[in-house]
Structure formats: C-alpha cells, structure tokens
Enzyme design. Structure first.
Site, PDB file in Angstrom:
ATOM      1  N   SER A 226      -0.161  -5.512   4.833  1.00  0.00           N
ATOM      2  CA  SER A 226       0.898  -5.812   3.859  1.00  0.00           C
ATOM      3  C   SER A 226       0.680  -7.213   3.322  1.00  0.00           C
ATOM      4  O   SER A 226       0.109  -8.068   4.016  1.00  0.00           O
ATOM      5  CB  SER A 226       2.256  -5.752   4.541  1.00  0.00           C
ATOM      6  N   ASP A 227       1.156  -7.456   2.126  1.00  0.00           N
ATOM      7  CA  ASP A 227       1.278  -8.851   1.701  1.00  0.00           C
ATOM      8  C   ASP A 227       2.300  -9.491   2.646  1.00  0.00           C
ATOM      9  O   ASP A 227       3.058  -8.803   3.339  1.00  0.00           O
ATOM     10  CB  ASP A 227       1.699  -8.962   0.229  1.00  0.00           C
TER      11      ASP A 227
END
Ligand code: BGC
Length: 845
Positions: A226-227
């Site tokens: 994920s960011d």
C-alpha cells in the site's frame, strides 16, 4: 547467490504459524518489514525514491546521490542512459542498506498542475513505458527491487487520499495502465504500490483491479504494497490482492495485525489468501537476497558525479537559440575571451536540484549555476534580481555556527517530560526531520521537548529575518530575548505532503551589525507536532539582508547592461512543486517574468535557463536569444549547465511533455464533490492540443541541439536490424526504443529512417515515429507516438536507423480486449510531434 525456487518458498511458508504470517503483512516500522527467523527471512528495508535513495534517515547526516528529476530522465529519451541511472540507484541502495526502492513513479502528466509532475516521466504512455522499463531493468539487474507506483490514476494531488477517479476502460488501458503493463511484463517489476485514491468506486488498496489485472491478466508474481497509510480496512483490503500494509507497526498504523488475525479465525478472510501474500513477500526477499545468509548482489561501482553530470546535460532541452547565441565561445566574439557573465535570477546561487515530498533526498553537495560557471573558469558576477517568491532558506554557513562559534551547524538537545536531557545531536545545518529516528534517541513518548542551539553571525550590517517553518509550538530566543512563542497550525484538510513541504512560516526581524553574533535557541514542544509520538519536522530559517524588490531588479539590470552576456536562471523550488498539493498557477512565481524582460531589454545577449521540474509559462520566450529548459538537474546541475552553455556537452533533451503557451484549455486536477472525472478520455497532452487545434509554446518531443538535421527518407517493412541495407548510407544499430513490449511479434512494423547531420558539429538526434488512423471507425487522437530511437552523427554524415513499432502501438481497447482495426495506418517521422516531414503508411490486418 543460490537461486531460491518456488518449492523452497512454499516450504518456508509452511513453517509459519498464522500469527507469524499476519505479522509479516504489516511493516515493522516506517520503512522496514519484519524479519522472520522461522522462514530464514531477514529485515527487508524499503526507501524512497525516484530522485535518489534516501535510506532510513532523512537528513544531512546520511546523504544520497541526487539524480536529475524523473522528468529530466524522460527528456533524455535514452533508455541506455536511464538503465545506467537504475544501476547507480542500486549501488546507492546497497550502500545505504536498502533492498527495495519506492520508485519509479509512472503516473502520467495528465495535467501540468500536478504537484508530482516532476516525479513522473511523461504525458505519453509509450515514452513513460520505455523509460520505466529501462529504469527498472537497470535497478533490478543489480539485485535491488523496484516499486512501480502509484497504481493507479494518482495523476494529481488534490484530495489524493479520498478522490474517486472516474475513468472508462479504454482510457485506463491505453493511457494510464500502459506503463505499468510494460514494466510488469517486460522488466518483471518485483513490487507495485497501490495508491491512496479510489478508481470507479473502490479505494485502490481494496480494488478488484489488483487481482483481475495484475495477477490474472498480467501474471504478476510480485508484491503489492500500500502507499503509506493507504490501507483502510481489514477484510476488504485482505481479500483484495494487497499483500503488505505500510508503514507499520500495525499497533500504530493498523488496520491489519490483530484485527486480521481475528478475521481469519472468524472465517471472514481465507487463510489461503494470506499464504499467497506471504509467499509474495518471501519471493521478494529471495530476489533481493533477503533469505537466510544470502549474499546480496554487489552492484558494479559507478562514477556517480560523472554519470549525473552527463545525464543532466543529456536532459537539458534547448528550446530556442536565435543567431546561434549558444554555445558560448570561450574565445569570445573577437578572440579576446568571453568577457564578463552576468549571472542573474533567484535560482542562480542556490541549486534547485529536486522537487518536494517523499522524493526529497539530502545530497552530499550540490553544484549551483554559480558554482558550475565559476568552476568552468568564467568571469561571473551575481545578482539575484528578485527573491520575493522564495521562502527564506534554512539557516546555513557562513551565518550558522554551533554554540562556541568554531564550526558551522547547530546542536539539538532532547528533553524528557521531567526536563532531563535524554539525547543530543550535532547537526551540520538547520533542517530537521525525524520520522522513526526518534527511536534511536529513546522511547519516542519520552521525548517531550527539544531545543536547537546555534549562533547566528552577521556577515554584513542590516536586518536579518530569523524564524521557523513547521507545525506545533515554537519559541525562538535571541540572546535570551524571546522573539516569538507561537503555535503554528496547518490549514484544515491539508495533505501530509503539504504539511511536510509547505508548513506555515513565522519570521522575526533582527538588526545586526557586521560581524555581530547572537546566541539563538529554538524550543519546540514535540507533542504539538502532527507526528507526535514518533517524530517531528521543522526548519530554522534565516533571510539575510537584501534590497527592496526594485533595488534588486535595478542592480541586476545594471549588471546585465555592463556585462558581455547575461545568463538568467529562473524557476521554481521544492516548495512550489511538491507531493501533497497541486500548483494553482503555471506562472513563474514572483517577479521573474518582469526580471527576464528587463534584463533582455538591457542586454540582447541573454540566455534564460529555466530550472523547474515541470512546465511553467514563459510569456517572453519569443523575445529572448536562447532558452534552455533544465528541469531539477540533480546534484551536478551547475556543472552540467556550464558544459552545455560552453558547448562541451550537447543539450540532448527532447520534451517528454508539452509546454503550453498559456493556461487556456488545460486540464486541472481539481475534483468536484470528491470525484475527478477523466472525461477527456484519450486526449491529454499533445493529443488534446491536436484535437483542439491549439498551439503549444514548445511541443511534445521538441528540442534543438547544436547541429541541424535533414530527414531524408522513410522505408516501411525494412530490415530494421540492418537498416544499412535500406536505401542510404551508414547504418546504426538495432531497433529503436519503441522496440519490445506488448505485441512485438504479431504485426509489429519495421520502419527505417534516413537522417543527415547538416550542421557543423557532431550531434545527437531523437528520431520519433508517430502513427495515425484518419479514417478510423473509433475515436482516436490525430497521432500518437509509436516508437523512437536516438542517432549520433558527425557533420555531413547520413545515418539510416531502424525502429520497430510494436503491434500494441496500432491496437485499441474495445469490448474487454485489445483489437487491431484492420486497414491502413499513417506513419510520420521527424524531430518532434510538430515536425514530421517524412510520411508513409502501412496496411495491417
Ligand atoms: C507517497 C509515496 C511514498 C510514501 C513513502 C507517500 O506519501 O505517496 O510515493 O513512497 O509516501 O514515503
């Protein structure tokens, strides 16, 4: 290194308990993954990013080679050079204990307002794909993982955490997914980062596209992370093909950890899904040498300054050069020397080498235009001309000294809630940013307050502005007198990137005599920082005395008038172009346009150097002798600038993105009601200008060198690997940089183009081929880039180059698949999207 096969990975997985598996799926801290001795897995370290490898510390004590901005890399249109930069980044990563780089950023230049424009390569999917493939291949060839980001449609910053991008399938496939597809399929990227935003509803960390496209269609076997903080749900994100929630630990950032364990135990998430995620983490670890005692690949040594200097020069775009003002002749017009160079502009003395946000690194040194021109032996006199738009710089040498005054820098002391000193740091500058580094000082919650102490010594008499930029409570004292005691707050709704890059500024005037020193102390209550609990950030600012705006302008004009040549360096800064917010104007900030006009009126032999990562408006361009676009040039910027101005290096760049003449008709990245609709479809960049019949200032693909070229012939279906066999003389190399990629084989088209260097210097030309389909049954751009390659030729030399256009360049997305509309496609070759003198056609079935 022993190759670790799939069976081995499976057996490691089989040794892990559910608890151990769940633990692996969230970061251990801000940058690293958990080690797991049970699987022979060591700690794996990730780090930003696209313009250099930061490492786990984010300040001047741990410097990083600062490469030119990704826009500059794309402007080289040179895959070999970009692959070399990938290898350089790998060497940096290994030096800094980094296994996985959080780069490249391959979102498209949908709009020039995009805050991270400088961090992305191009407005064109093919150019982005070719440069991205080269970058990832170079990096991963040395055993360091790439993380291709941000998947998908994170093409602007406004509301990036929540915005829902609405986009049709065809646009998604042909534009935004295309670079990811090429990099995943051809370079075999080891990681992809899922973005913050939503696409057609779901947030990207929960999006079905992760599985349906990455896994099922493209056969991707790497990791999806994920960011940072983009994972927002336990079950939905776990069911999607998201493998790793960053950062960690889960206790602080959630939302996996114990909640995921519970969800699996409760039968809401299938353990087999977790197994696949863990397997992907182990596979990544195997690739970077992170399993057992594997010895990581040792990247080949790189001559970093040399590579960065040559790459910066190769990225500079010579946009205008009337009466061959450039290159400057060291011997001068009459043989008596070049004479005095007036170096003017706000970006002349402090090198602006990178944009803002997570891509920021601390270079070991930077070469400003002033440094570079002086090092080249030129007689340079400096006048900034305007300063007004710049946030004052952080206090620095020669004004900033540690207490005692014998060395430059500052000292930081950390205090516990009971007022005890629990740590201290000797610092070289006055930019402070602790992310997870507080852990090295003590338990983060133990750090209640900190103090920065230094001396400020005046070099000349006058009013200095001393202050701070940051968030939280700051108390600034000079010789024990309080200058201010205030709590600075961010505007409501600001993004984390904006918070980091453009926090509020508070300044206080201080009148000092020449040589006078004051003892300065800046106190900060750490628990008032938005990062309370694990870090904080701020800068001690110092503005030194300067004239009024008009006085500065007049001084610059007088200098230009009395000099043999003027070089004006205008541009932006990392506070103007940054992650976290979009630009609201493309105009050069402050009074820079006025400065250029006034200097040009005073000295017609004026060269304007534009030092920005992304397009800015240049309303005076037609009145200036020479315009050189240099991007954010990396740490060797000034040396490369001297090389190009003096003709020791060719300005090798061609525009990877259109430079508009005005803001009329440009797309914005501004959502409405939480939604950003890509209603323009395929029409971004040059495709939109073509459709609307608008003239840009400088078109996509454009750039002049120091020689001239004629485009003599185009042959279709030639032997592109042996273009010398086609009509013409000489022959150069195999294929072009449109080669490879989806659809090679099939109906790929070989094109040979004959060009001649008609000037008096050796040079390099980027030969571009565009496709078109005037009678198409589907909506299409008037033309689109189908392939390119670079040629080098001596004066008078003719070269015939081959370019292989992949079948994909002729396909479009319809009804859930790629399709080729049978019939005749137009082909046009030339030096830019607006100069295509050679045309041909090809019939495809
Ligand atoms: C950025 C990413 C970056 C990450 C870690 C995020 O805010 O969008 O590009 O890799 O932070 O710094």
């Amino acid at each position: 290194m022993r190759a670790i096969g799939e069976a081995d990975l499976q057996s490691r997985l089989a040794r892990l308990s559910l608890d151990q598996k769940v633990r692996l799926l969230t970061g251990a801290d801000f940058w690293a993954l958990y080690p797991e001795p049970g699987a022979g897995l060591r700690r794996i370290v990730t780090s930003d990013g696209p313009a250099g490898v930061r490492g786990e510390t984010w300040d001047e004590r741990d410097t990083s080679a600062n490469i030119p901005s990704p826009t500059a890399l794309a402007a080289t249109w040179d895959c070999d050079r970009v692959a070399a930069i990938g290898r350089l980044l790998a060497a940096e990563a290994r030096r800094k204990g980094v296994d996985v780089l959080l780069a490249p950023t391959v979102n498209l230049h949908r709009t020039p307002y995009g805050g991270r424009h400088f961090e992305c390569f191009s407005e064109d999917p093919l150019l982005t794909a070719r440069i991205g493939v080269a970058y990832v291949r170079g990096l991963q060839s040395q055993g360091v993982g790439a993380t291709v980001k941000h998947f998908i449609c994170n093409d602007s910053e406004t509301e990036r955490m929540s915005v829902d991008v609405r986009i049709d399938d065809r646009t998604l496939r042909e534009l935004y997914l295309a670079p990811f597809e090429a990099i995943v399929r051809e370079a075999g990227a080891w990681a992809v980062m899922a973005s913050y935003n939503r696409v057609n509803g779901p947030t990207m960390t929960e999006s079905p596209l992760l599985r349906s496209i990455l896994h099922d269609e493209w056969g991707y076997d790497g990791l999806v992370m994920s960011d940072w903080t983009a994972t927002r749900s336990t079950e939905a994100a776990a069911r999607a093909a998201l493998d790793l929630a960053m950062p960690g630990p889960a206790e602080r950032f959630g939302p996996w950890g114990d909640a995921l364990l519970e969800a699996v135990r409760a039968g809401q998430v299938d353990e087999a899904l977790l197994d696949d995620k863990v397997l992907r983490i182990l596979r990544m670890a195997a690739r970077v040498g992170g399993l057992d005692d594997a010895v990581p690949v040792s990247p080949a040594p790189v001559d970093i300054p040399r590579e960065l200097r040559a790459t910066a020069a190769a990225s500079f775009v010579l946009a205008r050069n009337e009466r061959s003002l450039l290159p400057l002749d060291r011997s001068g017009p009459d043989g008596s020397g070049l004479g005095r160079v007036a170096l003017i502009g706000p970006n002349a003395e402090i090198a602006r080498t990178l944009g803002g946000g997570s891509a920021t690194v601390y270079p070991p040194y930077t070469v400003s235009p002033l440094d570079g021109l002086r090092a080249a032996g030129l007689d340079v006199a400096l006048a900034p001309g305007t300063l007004g738009h710049l946030r004052p710089a952080a206090a620095r040498a020669p004004w900033l000294l540690r207490p005692g005054g014998s060395t430059s820098g500052s000292v930081v002391r950390f205090f516990s809630p009971s007022g005890e000193v629990i740590g201290s740091e000797q610092r070289d500058g006055a930019v402070f940013r602790w992310m997870s580094e507080f852990a090295a000082i003590g338990a983060p919650e133990q750090i209640d307050r900190l103090e920065v102490s230094c001396l400020i010594r005046a070099t000349e008499a006058g009013t200095y502005q001393l202050g701070v930029t940051g968030i939280g409570r700051f108390r600034l004292l000079a010789d024990e007198g309080v200058l201010f005691d205030e709590t600075l707050t961010m505007r409501k709704g600001a993004d984390v990137g904006e918070t980091l890059m453009a926090p509020p500024v508070r300044l206080a005037p201080l009148d000092l005599a020449a040589g006078q020193s004051v003892a300065v102390r800046l106190e900060h209550d750490v628990h008032t920082s938005p990062m309370a609990g694990f870090g904080t950030f701020f800068q001690l600012l110092l503005e030194v005395p300067h004239g009024t705006d008009d006085e500065e302008l007049q001084a610059a004009v007088a200098l230009a008038a009395g000099s043999d040549i003027a070089v004006v360096v205008v541009g932006t800064t990392a506070e103007v172009e940054s992650e976290g917010f979009d630009r609201t104007s493309l105009a050069l900030p402050g009074r820079q346009d006025k400065l250029v006009r006034t200097v040009v009126a005073a000295n017609p032999r004026t060269v304007v150097v534009v030092n920005s990562g992304a397009p800015v408006l240049l309303p005076w361009a037609g009145d200036v002798g020479a315009v050189l676009l240099t991007w954010f040039g990396g740490q060797e910027f000034g040396n490369a600038l001297a090389d190009v101005l003096l003709g020791e290096a060719e300005p090798g760049g061609r525009l990877p993105t259109t430079w508009p003449a005005s803001e009329d008709g440009l797309l914005s990245g501004q959502p409405a009601g939480g939604v950003l609709s890509y209603t323009e479809g395929l029409f971004i960049g040059y495709r939109a200008f073509d459709r609307d019949g608008r003239e840009p200032l400088f078109p996509f693909g454009y750039g002049r060198g120091y020689t001239t070229w004629s485009y003599d012939s185009i042959t279709v279906d030639c032997d592109e690997a042996n273009p010398a066999g086609a009509p013409g003389v000489g022959g150069q190399g195999v294929g072009g940089q449109g080669v490879g990629g989806q659809g090679v084989g099939g109906q790929s088209v070989a094109v040979c183009v004959e060009v001649r260097n008609t000037g008096s210097r050796p040079g390099r030309e980027v030969v571009q081929v565009y496709a078109s389909r005037p009678d198409s049954a589907v909506e299409r751009p008037a033309k689109w880039l189908a392939g390119f390659t670079a040629v080098d030729a001596d004066p008078g030399e003719t070269v015939n180059v081959g370019i292989l256009l992949p079948e994909r360049a002729f396909q479009h997305w319809a009804d859930g698949g790629w399709t080729l509309e049978a019939g005749t496609f137009g082909l046009a070759a030339g030096s830019s999207s607006a100069s295509l003198p050679l045309t041909a056609s090809v019939a495809l079935k």
